[in-house]
Design a protein around this motif. Sequence first.
Motif, PDB file in Angstrom:
ATOM      1  N   LYS A 112      -4.860  -0.968  -3.987  1.00  0.00           N
ATOM      2  CA  LYS A 112      -5.145   0.204  -3.160  1.00  0.00           C
ATOM      3  C   LYS A 112      -3.984   0.612  -2.258  1.00  0.00           C
ATOM      4  O   LYS A 112      -3.832   1.797  -1.944  1.00  0.00           O
ATOM      5  N   GLN A 113      -3.212  -0.376  -1.782  1.00  0.00           N
ATOM      6  CA  GLN A 113      -2.201  -0.083  -0.769  1.00  0.00           C
ATOM      7  C   GLN A 113      -0.868  -0.761  -1.065  1.00  0.00           C
ATOM      8  O   GLN A 113      -0.120  -1.082  -0.145  1.00  0.00           O
ATOM      9  N   GLY A 114      -0.566  -0.960  -2.352  1.00  0.00           N
ATOM     10  CA  GLY A 114       0.594  -1.758  -2.743  1.00  0.00           C
ATOM     11  C   GLY A 114       1.889  -1.447  -2.017  1.00  0.00           C
ATOM     12  O   GLY A 114       2.618  -2.343  -1.614  1.00  0.00           O
ATOM     13  N   GLN A 115       2.191  -0.168  -1.809  1.00  0.00           N
ATOM     14  CA  GLN A 115       3.458   0.215  -1.175  1.00  0.00           C
ATOM     15  C   GLN A 115       3.319   0.471   0.320  1.00  0.00           C
ATOM     16  O   GLN A 115       4.283   0.869   0.975  1.00  0.00           O
ATOM     17  N   SER A 116       2.143   0.249   0.870  1.00  0.00           N
ATOM     18  CA  SER A 116       1.955   0.404   2.318  1.00  0.00           C
ATOM     19  C   SER A 116       2.531  -0.800   3.043  1.00  0.00           C
ATOM     20  O   SER A 116       2.439  -1.932   2.563  1.00  0.00           O
ATOM     21  N   VAL A 117       3.107  -0.563   4.216  1.00  0.00           N
ATOM     22  CA  VAL A 117       3.642  -1.664   5.026  1.00  0.00           C
ATOM     23  C   VAL A 117       2.475  -2.426   5.640  1.00  0.00           C
ATOM     24  O   VAL A 117       1.632  -1.856   6.317  1.00  0.00           O
ATOM     25  N   ALA A 118       2.443  -3.722   5.395  1.00  0.00           N
ATOM     26  CA  ALA A 118       1.356  -4.562   5.896  1.00  0.00           C
ATOM     27  C   ALA A 118       1.792  -5.426   7.071  1.00  0.00           C
ATOM     28  O   ALA A 118       0.975  -5.788   7.913  1.00  0.00           O
ATOM     29  N   MET A 119       3.083  -5.773   7.133  1.00  0.00           N
ATOM     30  CA  MET A 119       3.583  -6.636   8.206  1.00  0.00           C
ATOM     31  C   MET A 119       4.956  -6.146   8.668  1.00  0.00           C
ATOM     32  O   MET A 119       5.763  -5.694   7.851  1.00  0.00           O
ATOM     33  N   VAL A 120       5.183  -6.274   9.973  1.00  0.00           N
ATOM     34  CA  VAL A 120       6.487  -5.934  10.558  1.00  0.00           C
ATOM     35  C   VAL A 120       6.998  -7.167  11.292  1.00  0.00           C
ATOM     36  O   VAL A 120       6.376  -7.621  12.258  1.00  0.00           O
ATOM     37  N   GLN A 162      11.928  -6.218   9.881  1.00  0.00           N
ATOM     38  CA  GLN A 162      11.803  -6.244   8.429  1.00  0.00           C
ATOM     39  C   GLN A 162      10.366  -5.912   8.045  1.00  0.00           C
ATOM     40  O   GLN A 162       9.423  -6.496   8.584  1.00  0.00           O
ATOM     41  N   ASP A 163      10.204  -4.949   7.143  1.00  0.00           N
ATOM     42  CA  ASP A 163       8.881  -4.529   6.686  1.00  0.00           C
ATOM     43  C   ASP A 163       8.477  -5.297   5.427  1.00  0.00           C
ATOM     44  O   ASP A 163       9.305  -5.555   4.544  1.00  0.00           O
ATOM     45  N   TYR A 164       7.191  -5.644   5.383  1.00  0.00           N
ATOM     46  CA  TYR A 164       6.621  -6.293   4.197  1.00  0.00           C
ATOM     47  C   TYR A 164       5.495  -5.414   3.664  1.00  0.00           C
ATOM     48  O   TYR A 164       4.498  -5.205   4.353  1.00  0.00           O
ATOM     49  N   THR A 165       5.660  -4.906   2.449  1.00  0.00           N
ATOM     50  CA  THR A 165       4.558  -4.175   1.810  1.00  0.00           C
ATOM     51  C   THR A 165       3.602  -5.180   1.185  1.00  0.00           C
ATOM     52  O   THR A 165       3.936  -6.369   1.014  1.00  0.00           O
ATOM     53  N   TRP A 166       2.424  -4.699   0.822  1.00  0.00           N
ATOM     54  CA  TRP A 166       1.472  -5.582   0.149  1.00  0.00           C
ATOM     55  C   TRP A 166       2.046  -6.101  -1.162  1.00  0.00           C
ATOM     56  O   TRP A 166       1.848  -7.274  -1.531  1.00  0.00           O
ATOM     57  N   ALA A 167       2.787  -5.234  -1.867  1.00  0.00           N
ATOM     58  CA  ALA A 167       3.383  -5.653  -3.142  1.00  0.00           C
ATOM     59  C   ALA A 167       4.382  -6.789  -2.916  1.00  0.00           C
ATOM     60  O   ALA A 167       4.427  -7.760  -3.690  1.00  0.00           O
ATOM     61  N   ARG A 168       5.180  -6.694  -1.861  1.00  0.00           N
ATOM     62  CA  ARG A 168       6.158  -7.746  -1.563  1.00  0.00           C
ATOM     63  C   ARG A 168       5.463  -9.052  -1.183  1.00  0.00           C
ATOM     64  O   ARG A 168       5.874 -10.133  -1.617  1.00  0.00           O
ATOM     65  N   ILE A 169       4.420  -8.955  -0.378  1.00  0.00           N
ATOM     66  CA  ILE A 169       3.664 -10.147   0.028  1.00  0.00           C
ATOM     67  C   ILE A 169       3.131 -10.872  -1.205  1.00  0.00           C
ATOM     68  O   ILE A 169       3.273 -12.094  -1.347  1.00  0.00           O
ATOM     69  N   ASN A 170       2.543 -10.124  -2.115  1.00  0.00           N
ATOM     70  CA  ASN A 170       1.971 -10.709  -3.331  1.00  0.00           C
ATOM     71  C   ASN A 170       3.055 -11.333  -4.196  1.00  0.00           C
ATOM     72  O   ASN A 170       2.893 -12.451  -4.716  1.00  0.00           O
ATOM     73  N   ASP A 171       4.197 -10.623  -4.327  1.00  0.00           N
ATOM     74  CA  ASP A 171       5.293 -11.120  -5.161  1.00  0.00           C
ATOM     75  C   ASP A 171       5.858 -12.426  -4.600  1.00  0.00           C
ATOM     76  O   ASP A 171       6.054 -13.404  -5.347  1.00  0.00           O
ATOM     77  N   THR A 189     -10.845  -0.337   9.864  1.00  0.00           N
ATOM     78  CA  THR A 189     -10.337   0.544   8.811  1.00  0.00           C
ATOM     79  C   THR A 189      -8.914   0.125   8.436  1.00  0.00           C
ATOM     80  O   THR A 189      -8.265  -0.627   9.177  1.00  0.00           O
ATOM     81  N   PRO A 190      -8.398   0.645   7.314  1.00  0.00           N
ATOM     82  CA  PRO A 190      -7.014   0.322   6.918  1.00  0.00           C
ATOM     83  C   PRO A 190      -5.964   0.866   7.892  1.00  0.00           C
ATOM     84  O   PRO A 190      -4.775   0.560   7.738  1.00  0.00           O
ATOM     85  N   GLU A 191      -6.388   1.645   8.881  1.00  0.00           N
ATOM     86  CA  GLU A 191      -5.437   2.207   9.846  1.00  0.00           C
ATOM     87  C   GLU A 191      -5.228   1.305  11.064  1.00  0.00           C
ATOM     88  O   GLU A 191      -4.431   1.634  11.950  1.00  0.00           O
ATOM     89  N   VAL A 199      -9.497  -5.751   4.963  1.00  0.00           N
ATOM     90  CA  VAL A 199      -9.593  -4.351   5.376  1.00  0.00           C
ATOM     91  C   VAL A 199      -8.279  -3.587   5.231  1.00  0.00           C
ATOM     92  O   VAL A 199      -8.264  -2.362   5.141  1.00  0.00           O
ATOM     93  N   GLY A 200      -7.149  -4.293   5.207  1.00  0.00           N
ATOM     94  CA  GLY A 200      -5.852  -3.608   5.222  1.00  0.00           C
ATOM     95  C   GLY A 200      -5.305  -3.598   6.637  1.00  0.00           C
ATOM     96  O   GLY A 200      -5.501  -4.530   7.401  1.00  0.00           O
ATOM     97  N   GLY A 201      -4.632  -2.523   7.001  1.00  0.00           N
ATOM     98  CA  GLY A 201      -4.064  -2.453   8.345  1.00  0.00           C
ATOM     99  C   GLY A 201      -2.677  -3.061   8.396  1.00  0.00           C
ATOM    100  O   GLY A 201      -2.117  -3.512   7.391  1.00  0.00           O
ATOM    101  N   LYS A 202      -2.108  -3.094   9.596  1.00  0.00           N
ATOM    102  CA  LYS A 202      -0.721  -3.523   9.771  1.00  0.00           C
ATOM    103  C   LYS A 202      -0.643  -4.580  10.872  1.00  0.00           C
ATOM    104  O   LYS A 202      -1.234  -4.415  11.935  1.00  0.00           O
ATOM    105  N   ILE A 203       0.093  -5.648  10.596  1.00  0.00           N
ATOM    106  CA  ILE A 203       0.309  -6.718  11.566  1.00  0.00           C
ATOM    107  C   ILE A 203       1.745  -6.642  12.078  1.00  0.00           C
ATOM    108  O   ILE A 203       2.693  -6.593  11.289  1.00  0.00           O
ATOM    109  N   PHE A 204       1.890  -6.633  13.387  1.00  0.00           N
ATOM    110  CA  PHE A 204       3.198  -6.741  14.025  1.00  0.00           C
ATOM    111  C   PHE A 204       3.288  -8.142  14.623  1.00  0.00           C
ATOM    112  O   PHE A 204       2.360  -8.591  15.291  1.00  0.00           O
TER     113      PHE A 204
END
Length: 560
Positions: free
Chosen positions: A20-28, A37-46, A210-212, A237-242
């Motif tokens: 659902k959010q592969g290219q969204s930034v999940a962690m900063v 440094q940004d981590y997308t969901w795709a990078r985290i999984n990889d 929410t994912p926001e 849920v998604g969202g972003k962690i700093f």
Amino acid sequence: MDNKAAVMSPLKALEQRCEKQGQSVAMVQPMGGGELQDYTWARINDEARKMAAYLQSQGVQKGDHVALVSKNCAEWIIADLSIWMAGAVSVPLYPTLVAETVRQIMEHSESKFLFVGKLDDWDIMKEGVPEGVKRVAFTLAPRDALNDFPNWGDIIRDTAPIEQVAEPAMEDIATIIYTSGTTGMPKGVMHDFQSFSIVGEKMIKVYNLTPEERMISYLPLSHVAERVAVEIAQLYVGGKIFFAESLETFGEDIKRAQPTVFFAVPRIWSKFYQKASEAVPPKKLNKLLKIPFLNKVIKKKVLGAMGLDQCRIALSGAAALSPDIITWFKKLDLEILEVYGMTENLAWSHTTEEGDQKIGWVGTPNDGVECRIGDGGEILVRSLGNMKGYYKQPDKTAEDLTEDGWLHTGDVGEIDEKGRLRITGRVKEIFKTEKGKYVAPAPIENRLSTQPGLELSCVIGQGMGQPIALLNITPEEQEKLSKGSEKEHFTKELEALLTRVNHELDPHERMTTLVVCKDAWTVENNLITPTLKLKRNEIEKRYADDIPKWAKTKGVVWEA
């Protein structure tokens, strides 16, 4: 209770996030020197899949125990996921432990592998790692760890991802969390994937996450509350962690994150309150808030200075929060909701819902939770998040967890007509004065905590005529006092505090003396736990020679 409902494992939740959010930034992740440094969901999984493949190449097999010790960072969470992908069990260690405790936990858990991450005191920990344990250094690990062990970045660069991630069985153990414990050897609390899955799915519904959402991760991920509220909540849920870079940069870190959801322990809320009160005293703030055209501006400015002007869900747990602090924040339109849980039930117990706050109470049971009051007023909880037991301690498990699933919390409390819970103390902390009257220290310490300049307080009185309180003051207050001119003024403030708090207590609870201790209480000197809880036995032992003398005095005493 149905413990076998169809649920989605954390690894399946990660798969869903990637879809659902592969290219969204999940962690900063702050890297130092202002670099992020940004981590997308795709990078985290990889990276998780590559590290899982590496673990297996190093001999880690299904059911093996893999430890990790680091301050919070993106690689902590990715390592946790990689351990699960490899079929192993994660064993997080607090990043502030001394070598003796590191050895105790690693030997007891039989951990075969260790991730070494971002640490301030690796030198005092490393001697505790048993021989033969393989290690990997995170990118932000201390220099000698980076020099001595295989590095995260090199492994990710040179390793192909695991081909097939096996979905864990719900009854498989996911983690062993060693409690920080106020006495003795930490206990290893076992949680299976069923608990993580149920709590992960149910938790996001409590506050309609929410994912926001934006969160800042700064309390130890090795502690159950942060792990569930940050890592697990985000997976479902998604969202972003700093991530916070350091204690010194925390103010800027939180302003950068502008969290919409913020969880803190009372000590953090107290620090916010104290610093804001120094800038704008409560009486002045009350006057300003009564001016219509200034009201909204002042609220936004005060919360903005803390980085909380975007916060919609503010939570407090681990201990009772002062009613004065809750009321003060409420005037700024930030409702701090108290929650209750413990390592043994994956922090899934009670929650205060928005609009249903009763100050001093921790809310009603969460979905799938039952609560009752047992012998001696002890709170018993039957929860979908309850542990499988203590690792290698069947007798202790049988003592704390009944055959029909009720957990003995060790807390004393009461339930109101709406099912809300109030915690009045700990079974083992309540003491009896020489007059035969019982005193619960925590509520009294809670009242003392609002005083600017105070870091911690410990109320004691077993076998004494009346209780006394030992106080620890903040580094900032220590600095003021070192200049010599502040001591008399601060003493008068403490005398007023003693009078004010005693006025709110029953006669047998009233303190005769406040003792200002000269040395800080720290994890290193074994007077507080890594989760900032008092080690009462150790504190009383440290001051044993002076306590009888202090008990005969009145007013404010400064340790010589």
